[in-house]
Structure formats: structure tokens, C-alpha cells
Design a protein around this motif. Structure first.
Motif, PDB file in Angstrom:
ATOM      1  N   MET A  40       0.815  -1.215   0.000  1.00 45.90           N
ATOM      2  CA  MET A  40       0.000   0.000   0.000  1.00 45.90           C
ATOM      3  C   MET A  40       0.851   1.268   0.000  1.00 45.90           C
ATOM      4  O   MET A  40       0.510   2.261  -0.647  1.00 45.90           O
ATOM      5  CB  MET A  40      -0.940  -0.011   1.204  1.00 45.90           C
ATOM      6  N   ARG A  98       1.749   2.948  -3.345  1.00 45.22           N
ATOM      7  CA  ARG A  98       0.735   3.601  -4.176  1.00 45.22           C
ATOM      8  C   ARG A  98       0.860   5.120  -4.030  1.00 45.22           C
ATOM      9  O   ARG A  98       1.016   5.629  -2.914  1.00 45.22           O
ATOM     10  CB  ARG A  98      -0.669   3.147  -3.771  1.00 45.22           C
ATOM     11  N   ARG A 145      -6.657  -3.010  -3.238  1.00 45.29           N
ATOM     12  CA  ARG A 145      -6.641  -1.769  -2.456  1.00 45.29           C
ATOM     13  C   ARG A 145      -7.367  -1.965  -1.124  1.00 45.29           C
ATOM     14  O   ARG A 145      -8.351  -2.689  -1.048  1.00 45.29           O
ATOM     15  CB  ARG A 145      -7.295  -0.642  -3.251  1.00 45.29           C
ATOM     16  N   PHE A 194      -8.771   3.370   0.714  1.00 44.42           N
ATOM     17  CA  PHE A 194      -9.690   2.865  -0.314  1.00 44.42           C
ATOM     18  C   PHE A 194     -10.742   1.987   0.357  1.00 44.42           C
ATOM     19  O   PHE A 194     -10.581   0.771   0.456  1.00 44.42           O
ATOM     20  CB  PHE A 194      -8.922   2.052  -1.362  1.00 44.42           C
ATOM     21  N   ASP A 228     -11.329  -4.596  -7.305  1.00 46.62           N
ATOM     22  CA  ASP A 228     -10.016  -5.124  -7.690  1.00 46.62           C
ATOM     23  C   ASP A 228     -10.059  -6.648  -7.814  1.00 46.62           C
ATOM     24  O   ASP A 228      -9.516  -7.223  -8.767  1.00 46.62           O
ATOM     25  CB  ASP A 228      -8.962  -4.723  -6.663  1.00 46.62           C
TER      26      ASP A 228
END
Length: 371
Positions: free
Chosen positions: A3, A6, A175, A180, A188
Motif C-alpha cells: 500500500m 501507491r 486496495r 480505499f 479489484d
């Protein structure tokens, strides 16, 4: 990818991240120091199993308790630190000890890793006649309460599943909240599922699996497939699935002293305004039908906080006529097969999972690795 990699995700500065990691180490040492005072020799298994269970419980509980108290930026930085260690340590370990190859990939734009037996891959076997058949494909949705962990942290468990089933396994880097919230993770997972079908994977050869929050996400994916007229997978495999975000069962309180989970389980960051009894996020409130809900394997621990919700979920599947195998292991806590793979309880669970794969997943003798 984790994560923290990102661009939309904020992380802490280097010094603050270092302090967070030091604090984690102190917390886990504190947890270990409590073990001798918890009667670690007592429990449902043999002496070594009981000792291992006590050490694991105290260590993971300390890890979770500390992690859940961090600001999200520090949590993401610490998560990346752990993921970086896993990237260094786990590939050679599972490669040498488990003879499993780990390869990074993207399916339908969603990053993740493939885990495959080396003797079934193009990288290690040139002669097609000498190559071991791939018995099926598994989409694995890792746990972490819809908030944390990464595919690489699950490489060792996935390698065990590869050896058990003969499948190739894709662990999706979906995510997560709070950056998110729902339904990002479901979308996803659905994109990966579609991507696997587009790569030629037959649903009859495909299993969706997950643990904890990933197990809950797997059930949300099944509902999504129904709503979008996509074929169901051959089977569903769930390890301590988080399928009741209402958290109103007796076991949430009764088992809090014995489980590894923090007594205050965070669900609000994932829900972000969605009601916890919405069947899109809490499968226990759904109305399964064998027409769209696949044959299911579920395991959980007798002393885990999610126990009662999982029991109800299994009863719902049975009442609806969905083929289901439920395994509750005495004295065990949340996701014990992942945290304690050496325990007899875990070995029993994995044997049953192997039997489910043989029973419901059609092997394809012509299958090749899904590039």
C-alpha cells in the motif's frame, strides 16, 4: 507492491518510521515476556503445540494491538518495512525448501504475485513432457482486516497450498482501507477474476480463497459475480473469514481474552458509511443459493472472536443447499493454519482442503501456467 507504494497513500518520514518499528519490537518483546505467566503448557494439543500457540497468541496480539494504535501514515511505513523484509527472506526460503517459484505480475492491471511449483514452470523445466501438470488456479485474497498486510507476507502459506493442491496461486494486491474503503477491494478482486478468465482459466478449474478480511472479500466477490452475470468459481476456501461486520455475536466478547485479534476490531475505515449488516460486506446476512454460490470450505477456531458469525454463515449455506465443509478446531484462534502451520489442527484443516480440491475442482491435463 504494498500500500505504501501507491501514489495516493501517505507515509511517515524516515525517523518517525524507524521509531514506529522500534516501538513494534518493544511491544512484541513485551508480549513474549507474558508467555510464562499464561500457563503456556496447557491447551488442547500436545506440549509443543500448546507452547507454540501461547507464543504465537501473545506475539501476534502485541503486534496487532500496537499496529492498530498507530497513525495510518506510520502504519503504512511499518507495513512496507515488514514487506521489504519478506521480499528478501521468503522467495529463497520457499524456493529452496518448498520448491515454489514466486513471480510478480499484474492481472487486469491489479498487481500481485504468482506462486507455482518449480517443476511446473517454464523457468525451470524446458521439456514439456517433463513438466508437472498444473491442477488448477487459485485466486487468493490475503487477510489483514481489510486494512493491512501484503501478498508477499503470504508467500509461505501460499507455497504450502501449492504443494498441497498442485495449483498455481495468484495473490492479489487489492486496495485497502482507510485510503480505499468498500467497494474498492471488491472491484479489484473482480477485475483479477475477469482477467484470469480472459487469460483462459476455466471457472471449473478456479478456486477463490481468502483468510480473515480476505475471506470476507472472497464472499463479497461471489456476490459481485452473481450481480454481474459472471460464472462462479469451482469452489471457495475460507480461513476464519470476517463475514459479519456487525460484530454483535457473543463470541466477540467471550473469546476476546483468548484470540489474537484486538478487543476493538476496526471496521469503520472499510465500511465508510455502508451499514455493517449489508450483505455485500457481511455474507452472514446474505441469501446464498447453489445456483451462484460455489461449494465452500470454511475453517475457524473455537476460541476466535468471529466464531459465532462463521457458525451462522455455515448453517446458512447448509440450509440453502450449498455444498459446505465446516471445520471448527478446538482451542484454536483466528487464522491458526497460517500462523501455526505445524500444529495438528492446521494439518487436519489442510488435509480437508486438499480433499475439497480433489472433489470439486476439475483438473485440466492440458493446463499451462497462466502468464
Amino acid at each position: 507492491m504494498v500500500m505504501a507504494d501507491r501514489p495516493e497513500v501517505a507515509t511517515a518520514s524516515g525517523p518517525v518510521s524507524a521509531l514506529a518499528v522500534v516501538g513494534l519490537a518493544e511491544s512484541m518483546l513485551n508480549g513474549l515476556a507474558r508467555v510464562p505467566f499464561q500457563k503456556p503448557w496447557s491447551g488442547p494439543g500436545g506440549l509443543l503445540d500448546n507452547l507454540g500457540q501461547s507464543v504465537t497468541r501473545q506475539t501476534i496480539r502485541a503486534f496487532m494491538g500496537y499496529s492498530m494504535g498507530l497513525p495510518i501514515e506510520e502504519f503504512r511505513s511499518m507495513e512496507k518495512f515488514i514487506d521489504d523484509i519478506c521480499k528478501i527472506v521468503l522467495p529463497p526460503v520457499v524456493g529452496l525448501a518448498g520448491k515454489v517459484e514466486i513471480v510478480a505480475d499484474e492481472v487486469a492491471g491489479i498487481p500481485g504475485i504468482w506462486c507455482r511449483a518449480k517443476d511446473s514452470t517454464d523457468s525451470y523445466v524446458d521439456d514439456a513432457e517433463q513438466k508437472k501438470a498444473i491442477d488448477g488456479t487459485m485466486l487468493y485474497l490475503h487477510g489483514g482486516g481489510y486494512i493491512g498486510t501484503s501478498p508477499m507476507m503470504y508467500a509461505a502459506f501460499a507455497a504450502a497450498l501449492v504443494r498441497l493442491t498442485g495449483f498455481e496461486i495468484f495473490i492479489a494486491d487489492y486496495r485497502m482501507a482507510p485510503e480505499f474503503p468498500f467497494p474498492a477491494g471488491v472491484h479489484d478482486a473482480a477485475d483479477v477474476y475477469r482477467g484470469l478468465l480472459e487469460r483462459g482459466v476455466d471457472p471449473a478449474h478456479l478456486v477463490v480463497a481468502g483468510d480473515s478480511g480476505g475471506g470476507g472479500l472472497a464472499t463479497s466477490l461471489v456476490a459481485y459475480l452473481r450481480d454481474h452475470d459472471l460464472p462462479k468459481p469451482a469452489a471457495l476456501a475460507l480461513f476464519s473469514p470476517e463475514i459479519d461486520l456487525d460484530l454483535d455475536h457473543d463470541s466477540i466478547v467471550e473469546n476476546a481474552p483468548y484470540d489474537i485479534l484486538p478487543w476493538s476490531i476496526p471496521v469503520a475505515p472499510y465500511l465508510r458509511g455502508v451499514q455493517p449488516n449489508d450483505d455485500r460486506v457481511s455474507a452472514v446476512y446474505g441469501h446464498p443459493d447453489p445456483e451462484w454460490f460455489p461449494a465452500t470450505f470454511v475453517c475457524w477456531g473455537e476460541v476466535e472472536m468471529f466464531r459465532d458469525g462463521i457458525r451462522q454463515f455455515v448453517e446458512n449455506l447448509e440450509a440453502a443447499g450449498v455444498p459446505v465443509t465446516g471445520r471448527e478446531e478446538r482451542g484454536m484462534f483466528h487464522v491458526f493454519p497460517i500462523l501455526m502451520p505445524w500444529a495438528e489442527s492446521s494439518k487436519r484443516v489442510l488435509r480437508e482442503l486438499g480433499e475439497l480440491a480433489d472433489r470439486y475442482v476439475i483438473s485440466d491435463p492440458q493446463a499451462a501456467q497462466t502468464h
